[in-house]
Scaffold this motif. Structure first.
Motif, PDB file in Angstrom:
ATOM      1  N   TYR A  43       0.262  -4.354   0.632  1.00 22.79           N
ATOM      2  CA  TYR A  43       0.974  -5.423  -0.066  1.00 22.79           C
ATOM      3  C   TYR A  43       1.766  -6.267   0.931  1.00 22.79           C
ATOM      4  O   TYR A  43       2.425  -5.741   1.827  1.00 22.79           O
ATOM      5  CB  TYR A  43       1.924  -4.841  -1.120  1.00 22.79           C
ATOM      6  CG  TYR A  43       2.664  -5.914  -1.885  1.00 22.79           C
ATOM      7  CD1 TYR A  43       2.044  -6.584  -2.936  1.00 22.79           C
ATOM      8  CD2 TYR A  43       3.966  -6.277  -1.541  1.00 22.79           C
ATOM      9  CE1 TYR A  43       2.709  -7.587  -3.626  1.00 22.79           C
ATOM     10  CE2 TYR A  43       4.636  -7.271  -2.222  1.00 22.79           C
ATOM     11  CZ  TYR A  43       4.002  -7.930  -3.273  1.00 22.79           C
ATOM     12  OH  TYR A  43       4.656  -8.924  -3.941  1.00 22.79           O
ATOM     13  N   VAL A  83       5.921  -2.992  -7.433  1.00 26.35           N
ATOM     14  CA  VAL A  83       5.111  -2.775  -6.229  1.00 26.35           C
ATOM     15  C   VAL A  83       5.631  -1.526  -5.527  1.00 26.35           C
ATOM     16  O   VAL A  83       6.837  -1.277  -5.497  1.00 26.35           O
ATOM     17  CB  VAL A  83       5.239  -4.004  -5.301  1.00 26.35           C
ATOM     18  CG1 VAL A  83       4.620  -3.729  -3.945  1.00 26.35           C
ATOM     19  CG2 VAL A  83       4.601  -5.219  -5.958  1.00 26.35           C
ATOM     20  N   THR A  87       0.471   0.083  -3.480  1.00 25.59           N
ATOM     21  CA  THR A  87      -0.045  -1.205  -3.957  1.00 25.59           C
ATOM     22  C   THR A  87      -0.909  -1.872  -2.883  1.00 25.59           C
ATOM     23  O   THR A  87      -0.556  -1.889  -1.705  1.00 25.59           O
ATOM     24  CB  THR A  87       1.126  -2.140  -4.329  1.00 25.59           C
ATOM     25  OG1 THR A  87       1.958  -1.468  -5.276  1.00 25.59           O
ATOM     26  CG2 THR A  87       0.602  -3.433  -4.938  1.00 25.59           C
ATOM     27  N   LEU A 102      -4.501  -7.878  -7.138  1.00 25.36           N
ATOM     28  CA  LEU A 102      -3.443  -6.899  -6.895  1.00 25.36           C
ATOM     29  C   LEU A 102      -3.729  -5.643  -7.721  1.00 25.36           C
ATOM     30  O   LEU A 102      -3.925  -5.731  -8.938  1.00 25.36           O
ATOM     31  CB  LEU A 102      -2.088  -7.490  -7.298  1.00 25.36           C
ATOM     32  CG  LEU A 102      -0.868  -6.683  -6.852  1.00 25.36           C
ATOM     33  CD1 LEU A 102      -0.676  -6.777  -5.340  1.00 25.36           C
ATOM     34  CD2 LEU A 102       0.392  -7.193  -7.550  1.00 25.36           C
ATOM     35  N   ASP A 104      -2.916  -1.162  -8.216  1.00 22.92           N
ATOM     36  CA  ASP A 104      -1.920  -0.115  -7.967  1.00 22.92           C
ATOM     37  C   ASP A 104      -2.245   0.679  -6.700  1.00 22.92           C
ATOM     38  O   ASP A 104      -1.368   1.060  -5.941  1.00 22.92           O
ATOM     39  CB  ASP A 104      -1.856   0.848  -9.165  1.00 22.92           C
ATOM     40  CG  ASP A 104      -1.240   0.184 -10.382  1.00 22.92           C
ATOM     41  OD1 ASP A 104      -0.799  -0.979 -10.268  1.00 22.92           O
ATOM     42  OD2 ASP A 104      -1.206   0.823 -11.448  1.00 22.92           O
ATOM     43  N   SER A 105      -3.544   0.964  -6.536  1.00 22.42           N
ATOM     44  CA  SER A 105      -3.969   1.677  -5.324  1.00 22.42           C
ATOM     45  C   SER A 105      -5.482   1.581  -5.224  1.00 22.42           C
ATOM     46  O   SER A 105      -6.165   1.330  -6.221  1.00 22.42           O
ATOM     47  CB  SER A 105      -3.549   3.151  -5.368  1.00 22.42           C
ATOM     48  OG  SER A 105      -4.202   3.801  -6.436  1.00 22.42           O
TER      49      SER A 105
END
Lengths: 163, 292
Positions: A43, A83, A87, A102, A104-105
């Motif tokens: 991120y 975030v 992320t 974008l 989460d993982s």
């Protein structure tokens, strides 16, 4: 579905192995065509763009190129989340445009036979129902395969070029 | 409403008022003689393994809110002696004739196709098909059943529903549900079941969407999934009441399709709706809600 992410398997031409990059969003696992993924970034600050559509988080500078980042949670109808270290921004190519999504993982790259992919139930009434290309049972967990080209409508893809 | 049905409704309400709280009711699953093993080996309640948040269910409060209205709605088309033919049915019959010449509107998708949003025209036509075929479906169900047949009673938000055992595909514990985006609110998601995907319906949201608000959603505590025949659809339920052997004459069979083809009739003694599973599956396959 494009067959560009398929791997030839001798003797089983009609049951090609497909590769998918998996990521997590709200504890669900999603898969996207590996051939559409360019890179995965940690991120980084996303600069908001005034007047941008609601599904656009903003833009990032990727080695001198401006890349628009989509709010995937919002697009999937999920609540927003903070975030954290997991992320990631996945840089993908869809509809001849490079964008970031974008997530989460990011988990792994999985191999699925075409025969292992089932159709999602066709009861969706919302736009986001189109995103799901299929589902697959992997180690007792459901993998939801996303059609990135359907992530935005034609008008929205056009809109992105004007940001 | 006929006198007979009136009396039965009163009995039903009385029985609800005297009903034991859910904590006791769960314990009575065995006490009432329900043989879990005969229905499914997976039926044994398992606590703490569900990803779905299980909250204490305020039974009395929810039942008080739901039962009278929900039951009244379920009973309305049954109890009316001469139900006026709904306008939609007339339109539906006209549309059905045209539809008969067309290929199926909702065909199975392959991986190259995407589920298109169902527009109102499609919904109308599918509703028309459901409505027009419901009567024959109920007739088929009656013919399929023996004079005496077994039904399973299950509860959701205080509402009791019955499913004929011949239409019961099994019962499984509610475990991890995967949410799929863009689906109707009554579609809870997908649960893995024997190497396939089970489409799980939020029964309360499907049967009584007008009552299903945030408060009710938080109070409903689903534990089991009632599988519909050999389909990949399952209805969530809070508790399993019992299996009973009933006679066909103990059911007020619906003579007209009405708005709820999934409701085959009402079991008079227990005053609960009996499901027409074929019609229910057809509606779910078409993405329709309980009102068609």
């Amino acid at each position: 579905m494009t067959s560009s992410n398929s791997v030839a398997v001798p003797g089983s031409n009609d049951d090609a192995v497909l590769q998918w990059v998996t990521f997590k969003l709200d504890n669900e696992t999603y898969g996207i065509n590996v051939m559409q993924v360019q890179e995965v970034l940690r991120y980084t600050d996303i600069a908001p763009v005034p007047g941008a559509p609601h599904y656009v988080l903003g833009i990032i500078n990727l080695r001198g190129n401006v890349v628009t980042v989509i709010d995937t949670r919002s697009r999937f109808g999920l609540a927003s989340a903070d975030v954290n270290d997991s992320t990631r921004i996945v840089i993908i190519e869809a509809e001849k445009q490079v964008i970031g999504i974008l997530v989460d993982s990011v988990a792994e790259v999985v191999y699925l036979r075409r025969s292992e992919i089932d159709n999602a139930p066709n009861v969706g009434t919302e736009e986001s129902a189109k995103f799901i290309q299929g589902v697959s049972n992997r180690d007792g967990e459901l993998l939801i395969l996303v059609d990135l080209d359907k992530l935005l409508s034609d008008e929205e893809w056009m809109e992105l070029t004007q940001i | 409403m006929s006198k007979l049905v009136d009396d039965a409704v009163c009995d039903y309400f009385s029985s609800l008022l005297n009903e034991t709280p859910v904590a006791q009711r769960v314990n009575t699953d065995e006490a009432t003689g329900l043989n879990h093993g005969t229905l499914s080996a997976e039926l044994r309640p398992q606590q703490g393994n569900s990803a779905v948040q299980v909250k204490e269910f305020a039974t009395a409060e929810v039942e008080e809110r739901i039962n009278p209205q929900a039951l009244a709605q379920l009973l309305a088309p049954v109890s009316a002696p001469v139900e006026p033919k709904p306008a939609v049915t007339a339109v539906a019959e006209k549309q059905l004739a045209a539809v008969a010449q067309k290929p199926a509107l909702i065909a199975a998708t392959d991986l190259n196709s995407t589920p298109e949003s169902v527009n109102s025209e499609q919904i109308n036509v599918v509703a028309a098909q459901s409505s027009a075929t419901a009567k024959s479906m109920t007739k088929d169900l009656i013919e399929q059943l023996d004079e005496e047949f077994q039904v399973l009673f299950f509860k959701v938000a205080g509402l009791t529903l019955a499913v004929p055992l011949v239409s019961l595909g099994g019962i499984v514990n509610l475990e991890r549900i995967s949410h799929l985006m863009g689906r109707p609110s009554w579609y809870l998601g997908v649960q893995q079941h024997r190497q396939s995907q089970l489409n799980v319906v939020d029964t309360c949201a499907w049967v009584m969407p007008e009552k299903y608000d945030q408060t009710l959603a938080q109070n409903v505590s689903y534990k089991y999934i009632v599988l519909l025949q050999d389909s990949n659809w399952g209805l969530t339920c809070e508790s399993l009441v019992n299996t009973f052997k009933i006679h066909k004459s103990q059911v007020n069979w619906r003579s007209q399709a009405g708005k709820r083809p999934w409701l085959a009739g009402v079991v008079k003694e227990q005053m609960c709706g009996i499901l027409n599973v074929d019609a229910l599956i057809a509606m779910l396959d078409s993405g329709l809600g309980s009102q068609g």
